[in-house]
Scaffold this active site. Structure first.
Site, mmCIF file in Angstrom:
data_model
loop_
_atom_site.group_PDB
_atom_site.id
_atom_site.type_symbol
_atom_site.label_atom_id
_atom_site.label_comp_id
_atom_site.label_asym_id
_atom_site.label_seq_id
_atom_site.Cartn_x
_atom_site.Cartn_y
_atom_site.Cartn_z
ATOM 1 C CG ASN A 71 37.690 50.485 39.324
ATOM 2 O OD1 ASN A 71 38.992 50.737 39.836
ATOM 3 N ND2 ASN A 71 36.523 49.171 40.390
ATOM 4 C CD1 TRP A 72 42.274 51.666 33.706
ATOM 5 C CD2 TRP A 72 43.178 53.258 34.174
ATOM 6 N NE1 TRP A 72 42.075 51.901 32.560
ATOM 7 C CE2 TRP A 72 42.622 53.380 32.982
ATOM 8 C CE3 TRP A 72 43.942 54.414 34.870
ATOM 9 C CZ2 TRP A 72 42.723 54.285 31.913
ATOM 10 C CZ3 TRP A 72 43.891 55.275 33.980
ATOM 11 C CH2 TRP A 72 43.309 55.763 32.704
ATOM 12 C CE LYS A 73 38.279 46.409 38.455
ATOM 13 N NZ LYS A 73 37.595 45.097 39.040
ATOM 14 C CG HIS A 121 35.172 47.902 43.544
ATOM 15 N ND1 HIS A 121 35.563 47.055 43.954
ATOM 16 C CD2 HIS A 121 34.661 48.172 42.272
ATOM 17 C CE1 HIS A 121 35.165 46.117 42.717
ATOM 18 N NE2 HIS A 121 34.951 47.110 41.906
ATOM 19 C CD GLU A 159 37.947 44.097 43.271
ATOM 20 O OE1 GLU A 159 38.458 45.474 43.017
ATOM 21 O OE2 GLU A 159 37.592 43.539 41.699
ATOM 22 C CD GLU A 173 30.864 47.302 40.053
ATOM 23 O OE1 GLU A 173 31.754 47.682 38.723
ATOM 24 O OE2 GLU A 173 31.581 47.249 41.125
ATOM 25 N N GLY A 200 34.759 40.247 36.966
ATOM 26 C CA GLY A 200 36.068 39.841 37.178
ATOM 27 C C GLY A 200 35.874 38.437 36.569
ATOM 28 C CB SER A 202 32.373 40.369 33.052
ATOM 29 O OG SER A 202 32.969 39.646 33.946
ATOM 30 N N GLY A 218 36.504 47.088 34.609
ATOM 31 C CA GLY A 218 37.608 46.826 35.113
ATOM 32 C C GLY A 218 38.444 46.162 34.093
#
Ligand code: PGA
Length: 252
Positions: free
Chosen positions: A9-11, A98, A100, A170, A176, A216, A237
């Site tokens: 997941n490159w966000k 997600h 975020e 998650e 992160g 993480s 991530g």
């Protein structure tokens, strides 16, 4: 048989050049150097690079996921991207729920249910994320939170539709932050999630659904996490932004 899966997941990190060169190098390692792994590999680039990424990956076993969709079919929603747009460029998967998106874009379970419905309408596979905050864990509410998140969204779907899902546990406090859930904490939650699927949809579905861990994951902890009975891979991530680390995780 449940699939083992690793998702990058490159966000909002990689530009055009970074995205395409990462994918080309990844292909080189996976196919030319034949790294040893047993997992489905999925990359999730940003919207503008989905099309080119998909073209590069044509004819390979690697897959692409979008990071979001809008809940409506089409219309006056400036700046948004619909499921049908993704479908029209050959994208088959999308990440929904997600933390975020929940936190920064205020996506609540009712909106997520609409997103699920539109994704299913266009035949997209859904990587659906659930997880509790640190406060909720301190108050020992993690099981209730995750159960509610599923009951208000995914569990509205039929047994047929459930085949389109991957679930990603998650814990928000691990995303992160460098703080990973211990493999015992993760396994306990994954077992619980699987038991909810058993109760709702029966044995076949609960045995077959892939439940990924995210938060993480790195090249050092992936092996222990993936070794757990109910952990079928990971949603990665930060550690998916370095090819060597990501390859180590894929091979864990
Ligand atoms: P992280 O992110 O690996 O950087 O914790 C995981 C995720 O947000 O999916």
């Amino acid at each position: 048989m449940k699939k083992k899966v690793v998702i990058a997941n490159w966000k909002m990190n990689y530009d055009f050049h970074e995205t395409t060169s990462f994918i080309r190098n990844l292909l080189k390692f996976v196919f030319e150097k034949k790294i040893n792994h047993n997992k489905e590999i999925i990359v999730a680039p940003s919207f503008p690079f989905l099309h080119i990424s998909n073209q590069i990956l044509q004819g390979t076993t690697l897959n692409i996921a979008a990071q979001n969709i809008h809940q409506k079919d089409r219309g006056s929603y400036t700046g948004e991207v619909s499921a049908s747009m993704l479908k029209s460029i050959g994208i088959q998967k999308v990440i929904l729920g997600h933390s975020e998106r929940r936190k920064f874009f205020l996506e609540k379970n009712n909106i997520l249910l609409e997103k699920i419905k539109i994704a299913l309408k266009y035949g997209l596979n859904i990587i659906f994320c659930v997880g509790e905050s640190l406060n909720e864990r301190y108050n020992n509410q993690q099981f209730k939170i995750v159960k509610d998140q599923l009951e208000e969204t995914v569990f509205h779907c039929s047994s047929e539709d459930i085949k389109s899902f991957y679930i990603a546990y998650e814990p928000i406090w691990a995303i992160g932050t460098g703080k990973t859930a211990t493999f015992e904490q993760a396994q306990t939650m994954h077992e619980f999630i699987r038991s909810l699927f058993l109760e709702k949809y029966g044995e076949k579905i609960s045995n077959n659904i892939s439940i990924l861990y995210g938060g993480s994951i790195n090249d050092l902890n992936a092996k222990d996490l993936f070794y757990q009975k109910d952990i079928d891979g990971g949603l990665v991530g930060n550690s998916s932004l370095k090819l060597e680390k990501f390859l180590d995780i894929v091979q864990s």
